[in-house]
Design a protein around this motif. Structure first.
Motif, PDB file in Angstrom:
ATOM      1  N   THR A 106     -15.812  54.852  36.654  1.00  0.00           N
ATOM      2  CA  THR A 106     -14.912  54.396  37.722  1.00  0.00           C
ATOM      3  C   THR A 106     -15.645  54.396  39.053  1.00  0.00           C
ATOM      4  O   THR A 106     -15.555  53.432  39.832  1.00  0.00           O
ATOM      5  N   MET A 107     -16.386  55.455  39.332  1.00  0.00           N
ATOM      6  CA  MET A 107     -17.181  55.509  40.558  1.00  0.00           C
ATOM      7  C   MET A 107     -18.156  54.344  40.627  1.00  0.00           C
ATOM      8  O   MET A 107     -18.315  53.689  41.663  1.00  0.00           O
ATOM      9  N   CYS A 108     -18.811  54.072  39.499  1.00  0.00           N
ATOM     10  CA  CYS A 108     -19.821  53.019  39.437  1.00  0.00           C
ATOM     11  C   CYS A 108     -19.208  51.640  39.693  1.00  0.00           C
ATOM     12  O   CYS A 108     -19.756  50.837  40.459  1.00  0.00           O
ATOM     13  N   PHE A 109     -18.074  51.367  39.072  1.00  0.00           N
ATOM     14  CA  PHE A 109     -17.394  50.093  39.300  1.00  0.00           C
ATOM     15  C   PHE A 109     -16.928  49.982  40.749  1.00  0.00           C
ATOM     16  O   PHE A 109     -17.076  48.934  41.385  1.00  0.00           O
ATOM     17  N   ASP A 110     -16.353  51.060  41.267  1.00  0.00           N
ATOM     18  CA  ASP A 110     -15.896  51.060  42.663  1.00  0.00           C
ATOM     19  C   ASP A 110     -17.041  50.730  43.607  1.00  0.00           C
ATOM     20  O   ASP A 110     -16.900  49.899  44.516  1.00  0.00           O
ATOM     21  N   MET A 111     -18.177  51.376  43.407  1.00  0.00           N
ATOM     22  CA  MET A 111     -19.331  51.163  44.274  1.00  0.00           C
ATOM     23  C   MET A 111     -19.773  49.705  44.269  1.00  0.00           C
ATOM     24  O   MET A 111     -19.987  49.087  45.319  1.00  0.00           O
ATOM     25  N   ARG A 112     -19.886  49.141  43.080  1.00  0.00           N
ATOM     26  CA  ARG A 112     -20.384  47.770  42.960  1.00  0.00           C
ATOM     27  C   ARG A 112     -19.365  46.751  43.463  1.00  0.00           C
ATOM     28  O   ARG A 112     -19.722  45.767  44.123  1.00  0.00           O
ATOM     29  N   PHE A 113     -18.103  46.973  43.171  1.00  0.00           N
ATOM     30  CA  PHE A 113     -17.080  46.013  43.592  1.00  0.00           C
ATOM     31  C   PHE A 113     -16.813  46.085  45.089  1.00  0.00           C
ATOM     32  O   PHE A 113     -16.501  45.072  45.722  1.00  0.00           O
ATOM     33  N   MET A 140     -11.260  47.220  30.018  1.00  0.00           N
ATOM     34  CA  MET A 140     -10.906  46.140  30.936  1.00  0.00           C
ATOM     35  C   MET A 140      -9.911  46.591  31.998  1.00  0.00           C
ATOM     36  O   MET A 140      -9.994  46.175  33.162  1.00  0.00           O
ATOM     37  N   GLU A 141      -8.969  47.439  31.624  1.00  0.00           N
ATOM     38  CA  GLU A 141      -7.995  47.934  32.599  1.00  0.00           C
ATOM     39  C   GLU A 141      -8.688  48.738  33.694  1.00  0.00           C
ATOM     40  O   GLU A 141      -8.361  48.609  34.881  1.00  0.00           O
ATOM     41  N   GLN A 142      -9.651  49.550  33.311  1.00  0.00           N
ATOM     42  CA  GLN A 142     -10.414  50.337  34.278  1.00  0.00           C
ATOM     43  C   GLN A 142     -11.171  49.426  35.241  1.00  0.00           C
ATOM     44  O   GLN A 142     -11.164  49.630  36.457  1.00  0.00           O
ATOM     45  N   ILE A 143     -11.813  48.404  34.697  1.00  0.00           N
ATOM     46  CA  ILE A 143     -12.562  47.449  35.524  1.00  0.00           C
ATOM     47  C   ILE A 143     -11.634  46.716  36.477  1.00  0.00           C
ATOM     48  O   ILE A 143     -11.912  46.598  37.682  1.00  0.00           O
ATOM     49  N   ASN A 144     -10.523  46.219  35.960  1.00  0.00           N
ATOM     50  CA  ASN A 144      -9.587  45.475  36.807  1.00  0.00           C
ATOM     51  C   ASN A 144      -8.999  46.340  37.915  1.00  0.00           C
ATOM     52  O   ASN A 144      -8.831  45.880  39.052  1.00  0.00           O
ATOM     53  N   ASP A 145      -8.683  47.594  37.600  1.00  0.00           N
ATOM     54  CA  ASP A 145      -8.149  48.497  38.625  1.00  0.00           C
ATOM     55  C   ASP A 145      -9.141  48.668  39.770  1.00  0.00           C
ATOM     56  O   ASP A 145      -8.766  48.639  40.942  1.00  0.00           O
ATOM     57  N   CYS A 146     -10.420  48.824  39.428  1.00  0.00           N
ATOM     58  CA  CYS A 146     -11.456  48.981  40.450  1.00  0.00           C
ATOM     59  C   CYS A 146     -11.618  47.700  41.265  1.00  0.00           C
ATOM     60  O   CYS A 146     -11.789  47.743  42.490  1.00  0.00           O
ATOM     61  N   GLY A 147     -11.573  46.557  40.596  1.00  0.00           N
ATOM     62  CA  GLY A 147     -11.709  45.280  41.289  1.00  0.00           C
ATOM     63  C   GLY A 147     -10.561  45.007  42.238  1.00  0.00           C
ATOM     64  O   GLY A 147     -10.774  44.577  43.383  1.00  0.00           O
ATOM     65  N   VAL A 148      -9.362  45.249  41.768  1.00  0.00           N
ATOM     66  CA  VAL A 148      -8.174  45.038  42.611  1.00  0.00           C
ATOM     67  C   VAL A 148      -8.211  45.959  43.825  1.00  0.00           C
ATOM     68  O   VAL A 148      -7.881  45.559  44.945  1.00  0.00           O
ATOM     69  N   ARG A 149      -8.627  47.199  43.602  1.00  0.00           N
ATOM     70  CA  ARG A 149      -8.707  48.164  44.700  1.00  0.00           C
ATOM     71  C   ARG A 149      -9.720  47.709  45.754  1.00  0.00           C
ATOM     72  O   ARG A 149      -9.465  47.797  46.956  1.00  0.00           O
TER      73      ARG A 149
END
Length: 220
Positions: A106-113, A140-149
């Motif tokens: 989650t941290m990694c996706f948040d950082m990149r997005f 996918m849900e984890q990725i989408n949550d990070c992207g939307v945020r």
């Protein structure tokens, strides 16, 4: 397209009348089908390569160059962002032994997005998305949550939660990877993923990963 039904795609459109997409790409194998789907739908997009999680550096360079090669083949603009790996390791402190799909991811996706959204806001993109979601190894849900945020921090920006796996997307991803003979990465990308994958391999009587040696189609 040829007569192969698996290569038939439906036209897609950006959400909420979006005009311009910045696509975060993690690697060529994941991005190949997404890029060809966007091209066939006449969607204006640019590739944004920001993946400081990928370790070691030679693995990062191989994955990036594969993506650049495919983007250039289709005349798609490619943004090569900084490899601020030290910052990634700082953020990952205390999460070194978290499992895949856990809080470290989650941290990694948040950082990149967040970096993707910042670039998009500064350069006239109103939609962002990522090729990460096409992989069956990802949540996918984890990725989408990070992207939307990440997108929510910028007015009038949308994160596109399109399911790239559906309607043959995953099969086409593999076909394209074999056709293009993309480099086959055998772990997610970060140092801890490499460590844990090799640990599992050794426990199951398999050899450790040999970086930079395996390509799609070689096994055929």
């Amino acid at each position: 397209m040829d007569g192969n039904n698996k290569l038939i795609r439906e036209k897609i459109a950006l959400p909420k009348d979006g005009k311009k997409l910045l696509l975060h790409s993690c690697c060529a194998p994941c991005a190949g089908e997404v890029m060809e789907a966007l091209i066939s739908s006449d969607i204006d997009f640019t590739i944004y390569f920001y993946n400081p999680n990928i370790h070691p550096r030679n693995e990062y360079d191989i994955r990036k160059e594969e993506n650049i090669r495919f983007a250039e083949k289709h005349n798609i603009p490619f943004i090569d962002a900084d490899y601020d790996v030290d910052h990634w390791f700082e953020l990952a402190k205390g999460m070194e032994h978290e499992p895949e799909k856990g809080i470290r991811c989650t941290m990694c996706f948040d950082m990149r997005f967040e970096k993707t959204a910042e670039y998009a806001a500064a350069h006239g993109f109103d939609v962002i998305s990522s090729s990460l979601g096409i992989s069956r190894w990802k949540n996918m849900e984890q990725i989408n949550d990070c992207g939307v945020r990440a997108a929510s921090r910028h007015p009038d920006m949308e994160y596109w939660t399109f399911n790239w796996r559906k309607k043959g997307g995953s099969a086409r991803m593999l076909e394209i990877s074999k056709r293009e003979r993309f480099y086959m990465q055998e772990y997610c990308g970060c140092a801890y993923s490499l460590r844990d994958t090799n640990k599992w391999r050794m426990a199951n009587g398999r050899q450790k990963i040999e970086l930079g040696t395996k390509y799609y189609g070689d096994e055929e």
